[in-house]
Design a protein around this motif. Sequence first.
Motif, PDB file in Angstrom:
ATOM      1  N   TYR A 356     -37.831  16.511  -3.424  1.00 19.76           N
ATOM      2  CA  TYR A 356     -38.123  17.321  -4.836  1.00 19.76           C
ATOM      3  C   TYR A 356     -37.140  17.000  -5.992  1.00 19.76           C
ATOM      4  O   TYR A 356     -37.319  16.877  -6.906  1.00 19.76           O
ATOM      5  CB  TYR A 356     -38.102  19.030  -4.495  1.00 19.76           C
ATOM      6  N   LEU A 357     -35.946  16.726  -5.281  1.00 23.90           N
ATOM      7  CA  LEU A 357     -34.603  16.461  -6.463  1.00 23.90           C
ATOM      8  C   LEU A 357     -34.944  15.020  -7.138  1.00 23.90           C
ATOM      9  O   LEU A 357     -34.544  14.883  -8.246  1.00 23.90           O
ATOM     10  CB  LEU A 357     -33.307  16.334  -5.640  1.00 23.90           C
ATOM     11  N   GLN A 358     -35.843  14.241  -6.600  1.00 25.61           N
ATOM     12  CA  GLN A 358     -36.355  12.937  -6.868  1.00 25.61           C
ATOM     13  C   GLN A 358     -36.826  13.070  -8.177  1.00 25.61           C
ATOM     14  O   GLN A 358     -36.945  12.224  -9.095  1.00 25.61           O
ATOM     15  CB  GLN A 358     -36.775  12.063  -5.990  1.00 25.61           C
ATOM     16  N   ALA A 359     -37.515  14.215  -8.601  1.00 29.67           N
ATOM     17  CA  ALA A 359     -38.426  14.550  -9.689  1.00 29.67           C
ATOM     18  C   ALA A 359     -38.260  16.079 -10.165  1.00 29.67           C
ATOM     19  O   ALA A 359     -39.153  16.656 -10.290  1.00 29.67           O
ATOM     20  CB  ALA A 359     -39.850  14.021  -9.574  1.00 29.67           C
ATOM     21  N   ASN A 360     -36.951  16.405 -10.235  1.00 26.19           N
ATOM     22  CA  ASN A 360     -36.704  17.971 -10.334  1.00 26.19           C
ATOM     23  C   ASN A 360     -37.174  18.403 -11.631  1.00 26.19           C
ATOM     24  O   ASN A 360     -37.137  18.033 -12.600  1.00 26.19           O
ATOM     25  CB  ASN A 360     -35.511  18.358 -10.192  1.00 26.19           C
ATOM     26  N   ARG A 361     -37.870  19.784 -11.229  1.00 19.01           N
ATOM     27  CA  ARG A 361     -38.026  20.612 -12.610  1.00 19.01           C
ATOM     28  C   ARG A 361     -37.942  22.001 -12.210  1.00 19.01           C
ATOM     29  O   ARG A 361     -38.259  22.265 -10.945  1.00 19.01           O
ATOM     30  CB  ARG A 361     -39.416  20.323 -13.082  1.00 19.01           C
ATOM     31  N   ILE A 362     -36.990  22.735 -12.701  1.00 23.02           N
ATOM     32  CA  ILE A 362     -36.886  24.114 -12.555  1.00 23.02           C
ATOM     33  C   ILE A 362     -38.056  24.892 -12.240  1.00 23.02           C
ATOM     34  O   ILE A 362     -39.030  24.678 -12.997  1.00 23.02           O
ATOM     35  CB  ILE A 362     -35.863  24.698 -13.344  1.00 23.02           C
ATOM     36  N   PHE A 363     -38.259  25.777 -11.158  1.00 22.10           N
ATOM     37  CA  PHE A 363     -39.558  26.442 -10.906  1.00 22.10           C
ATOM     38  C   PHE A 363     -39.212  27.949 -11.844  1.00 22.10           C
ATOM     39  O   PHE A 363     -38.173  28.581 -11.961  1.00 22.10           O
ATOM     40  CB  PHE A 363     -39.352  26.876  -9.476  1.00 22.10           C
TER      41      PHE A 363
END
Length: 384
Positions: A356-363
Amino acid sequence: MAFDSPDVQNYARGLEGVIAAISAISAIDGQEGKLVYRGIDIESLAEHSTFEETTYLLMFGDLPTRDELANFTMDLKEKRDVPHEIIDILEKLPHDAHPMDILKTAISALGTFDPDKDSDTRGSRIRKAIRIIAQVPTIVAYTHRISEGLEIIPPSKKFSHAKNFLYMVSGEEPNERDAKIFDIALILHADHGLNASTFSSLVTISTLSDIYSAITSAVGTLKGPLHGGANERVLDMLAEIGTPDNVENYIKEAVEKKKKIMGFGHRVYRAYDPRARILRKYAEMLATERNERSCCEMANRIEAVMKELFEEKGIFPNVDFYSGVVYRWFGIPKRLFTPVFAIGRVSGWVSHVLEYLQANRIFRPRAIYNGPIDVEYIPIEERS
Ligand SMILES: CC(C)(COP(=O)(O)OP(=O)(O)OC[C@H]1O[C@@H](n2cnc3c(N)ncnc32)[C@H](O)[C@@H]1OP(=O)(O)O)[C@@H](O)C(=O)NCCC(=O)NCCS
């Protein structure tokens, strides 16, 4: 004034059917009852792989070469010891606390000792992930021994991940066959799409928090009886039922009272959970071998009654229905069933977090506000 009131039609209770991430780690075909890790079906992995190899596959995307697997396995073995301060914490926590609560606390504390705690590179995240996978079994086994007033048994580098855990719990080296079955159980629990605990780990990491915080969130989420806590409740139910003859009345009465039957049902599967099918085979085998079939007979009858009541609704046994029945034969006490689930699932959690951290966006979802508006503030002295 325009308050937060998104379109009611978009509301999905329990996020059912909502697509919240893109992942290449595992996939479930709920209609056919199939599960794959990185495209490989769970039956093949259970038959041919090991927990160490499956963990590598989940984390890095491909099956390892011989050298990669040897290095990864050695790395896991070398990281099994926990700092002595963690043992002090385990000794100080109430010995009757649930092992999942202790695990949650210990993982959170472990983060403060990690040599990479101040680094947030991908390399340091991977090292932290491997330390967590390696140390969760040590924490669970120590928790058990301490709560029983027994000496802790340090991990042995001679043994595989699965065999070492059984050894640390009992103090005896398990035979290869039992260690293999336990290894299979860990493989079966290693990942399962965007289940509740994996999702909560992603919510935490999506704020760019650290991996220990994400796994602490996941452990807290797994604990609940609607998720990983169901396996412990299945054994409670079997004990309450007592004998195969009582099954039909017990289940029908419980269903009439709208009680959920633990170990049945799933948000995604509308077919028999493939993990339950594999565990069922071993539960049957071990029970027949030990000539103690009462538990399996009760389980078979529960399945038959549930089929009669719920087949149309697509409610079948899930992984938790047979896991505890299998673990009992290895001397794993009931209170460790959910922590054992965590020993397997932690591989999936860290893999999803790293991905997930490779294309992170805050939930950041929204809620439909259904409270009052334009309410006047009343000073405290005027309130009745
Ligand atoms: C797993 C679980 C939480 C999925 O929940 P969900 O997707 O929200 O499904 P719902 O609770 O909405 O269930 C749908 C319907 O099936 C029924 N149902 C689902 N699981 C059931 C069970 N185990 N026993 C009896 N009825 C069940 C519900 O009562 C509901 O009936 P309704 O339509 O008349 O209201 C749920 O099946 C459950 O609580 N199972 C028992 C706990 C368990 O084994 N968890 C481990 C999961 S791996």
